[in-house]
Design a protein around this motif. Sequence first.
Motif, mmCIF file in Angstrom:
data_model
loop_
_atom_site.group_PDB
_atom_site.id
_atom_site.type_symbol
_atom_site.label_atom_id
_atom_site.label_comp_id
_atom_site.label_asym_id
_atom_site.label_seq_id
_atom_site.Cartn_x
_atom_site.Cartn_y
_atom_site.Cartn_z
ATOM 1 N N TYR A 1 12.670 -24.531 -51.065
ATOM 2 C CA TYR A 1 12.473 -23.546 -51.982
ATOM 3 C C TYR A 1 13.439 -22.262 -51.904
ATOM 4 O O TYR A 1 14.005 -22.316 -50.790
ATOM 5 C CB TYR A 1 11.210 -22.904 -51.332
ATOM 6 C CG TYR A 1 9.905 -23.687 -51.865
ATOM 7 C CD1 TYR A 1 9.270 -23.711 -52.917
ATOM 8 C CD2 TYR A 1 9.521 -24.813 -50.876
ATOM 9 C CE1 TYR A 1 8.104 -24.512 -53.236
ATOM 10 C CE2 TYR A 1 8.468 -25.688 -51.379
ATOM 11 C CZ TYR A 1 7.754 -25.615 -52.498
ATOM 12 O OH TYR A 1 6.874 -26.527 -52.738
ATOM 13 N N GLU B 1 13.523 -30.590 -55.322
ATOM 14 C CA GLU B 1 12.117 -31.242 -55.249
ATOM 15 C C GLU B 1 12.395 -32.530 -54.120
ATOM 16 O O GLU B 1 11.369 -32.823 -53.718
ATOM 17 C CB GLU B 1 11.821 -31.813 -56.642
ATOM 18 C CG GLU B 1 10.235 -32.510 -56.977
ATOM 19 C CD GLU B 1 9.894 -32.369 -58.353
ATOM 20 O OE1 GLU B 1 9.148 -33.382 -58.454
ATOM 21 O OE2 GLU B 1 10.613 -31.657 -59.308
ATOM 22 N N GLY C 1 12.213 -30.611 -50.731
ATOM 23 C CA GLY C 1 11.123 -29.620 -50.669
ATOM 24 C C GLY C 1 11.775 -28.320 -50.503
ATOM 25 O O GLY C 1 11.078 -27.493 -49.872
ATOM 26 N N GLN D 1 12.184 -24.672 -46.276
ATOM 27 C CA GLN D 1 11.406 -25.941 -46.392
ATOM 28 C C GLN D 1 10.334 -25.694 -45.856
ATOM 29 O O GLN D 1 10.291 -25.135 -44.703
ATOM 30 C CB GLN D 1 12.237 -26.957 -46.032
ATOM 31 C CG GLN D 1 13.438 -27.479 -46.827
ATOM 32 C CD GLN D 1 14.167 -28.638 -46.222
ATOM 33 O OE1 GLN D 1 14.086 -28.940 -44.942
ATOM 34 N NE2 GLN D 1 14.816 -29.556 -47.188
ATOM 35 N N LYS D 2 9.186 -26.238 -46.196
ATOM 36 C CA LYS D 2 7.811 -26.129 -45.299
ATOM 37 C C LYS D 2 7.861 -26.661 -43.991
ATOM 38 O O LYS D 2 7.446 -26.352 -42.983
ATOM 39 C CB LYS D 2 6.800 -26.679 -46.186
ATOM 40 C CG LYS D 2 5.464 -26.746 -45.309
ATOM 41 C CD LYS D 2 4.223 -27.203 -46.378
ATOM 42 C CE LYS D 2 4.587 -28.849 -46.127
ATOM 43 N NZ LYS D 2 3.355 -29.536 -46.905
ATOM 44 N N LEU E 1 10.553 -23.801 -56.381
ATOM 45 C CA LEU E 1 11.268 -24.855 -55.794
ATOM 46 C C LEU E 1 12.501 -25.295 -56.279
ATOM 47 O O LEU E 1 12.725 -25.364 -57.849
ATOM 48 C CB LEU E 1 10.264 -26.283 -56.223
ATOM 49 C CG LEU E 1 10.384 -27.393 -55.667
ATOM 50 C CD1 LEU E 1 10.485 -27.503 -54.283
ATOM 51 C CD2 LEU E 1 9.603 -28.541 -56.220
ATOM 52 N N GLU F 1 1.037 -24.965 -47.169
ATOM 53 C CA GLU F 1 0.951 -25.290 -48.412
ATOM 54 C C GLU F 1 0.272 -24.353 -49.436
ATOM 55 O O GLU F 1 0.785 -23.903 -50.287
ATOM 56 C CB GLU F 1 0.038 -26.539 -48.426
ATOM 57 C CG GLU F 1 0.677 -27.826 -47.828
ATOM 58 C CD GLU F 1 -0.038 -28.923 -47.943
ATOM 59 O OE1 GLU F 1 -1.313 -29.080 -48.481
ATOM 60 O OE2 GLU F 1 0.310 -29.952 -47.458
#
Length: 179
Positions: free
Chosen positions: A155, A150, A153, A100-101, A147, A133
């Motif tokens: 990936y 959703e 978040g 995840q970010k 992704l 981002e």
Amino acid sequence: MRYTKEIFDILSKGGFISQNSISQQRSHLYDAIEDDFESYQEYYRGIGFLLEGGNGYYYFSRTENKVDLADKVQRLALWIDRVDFLKTFNNTFASGFSFQKSNILEQFSSDIELKEKARNLYPEVKTNEEKMEKLIADLERQGFVELENELDGTYKVTAAFHYIEELIDCLTIIETEEA
């Protein structure tokens, strides 16, 4: 060969079709190519594209002239920095890895090396969040990540990530042999 248009639409834009794609459509296209690779390869060769396969992915390549090749090497240099950053974030960052970010952003607080490497990514962008981002958007656009969830978040790294890793490994080998 029922999927020539769908495959062309993805690969002609520089994308990849990965075996471990989250998208059922892409997984289905991967299987179609896998089942009839020579026919697809011959078809695309006829219109000037070389269908190539790697370790769990397919892509198009073309013979490049020197000007295009120099431009490609310049773009590759950007990817070397990005992959170096991702491997610093987590040395197991590879096909099948999920992240995840927010995981990356959390690690900034305790990892000086990660902060330093992030400084070289997207120098025109000021904040680390904006840099992440932009990095994730570039990874997604190339087909290196998809992704997965959703809601949170998450990936997933696709098999196409092998492509950039193998390309960087080739450069490293050539560079050390010349030294």
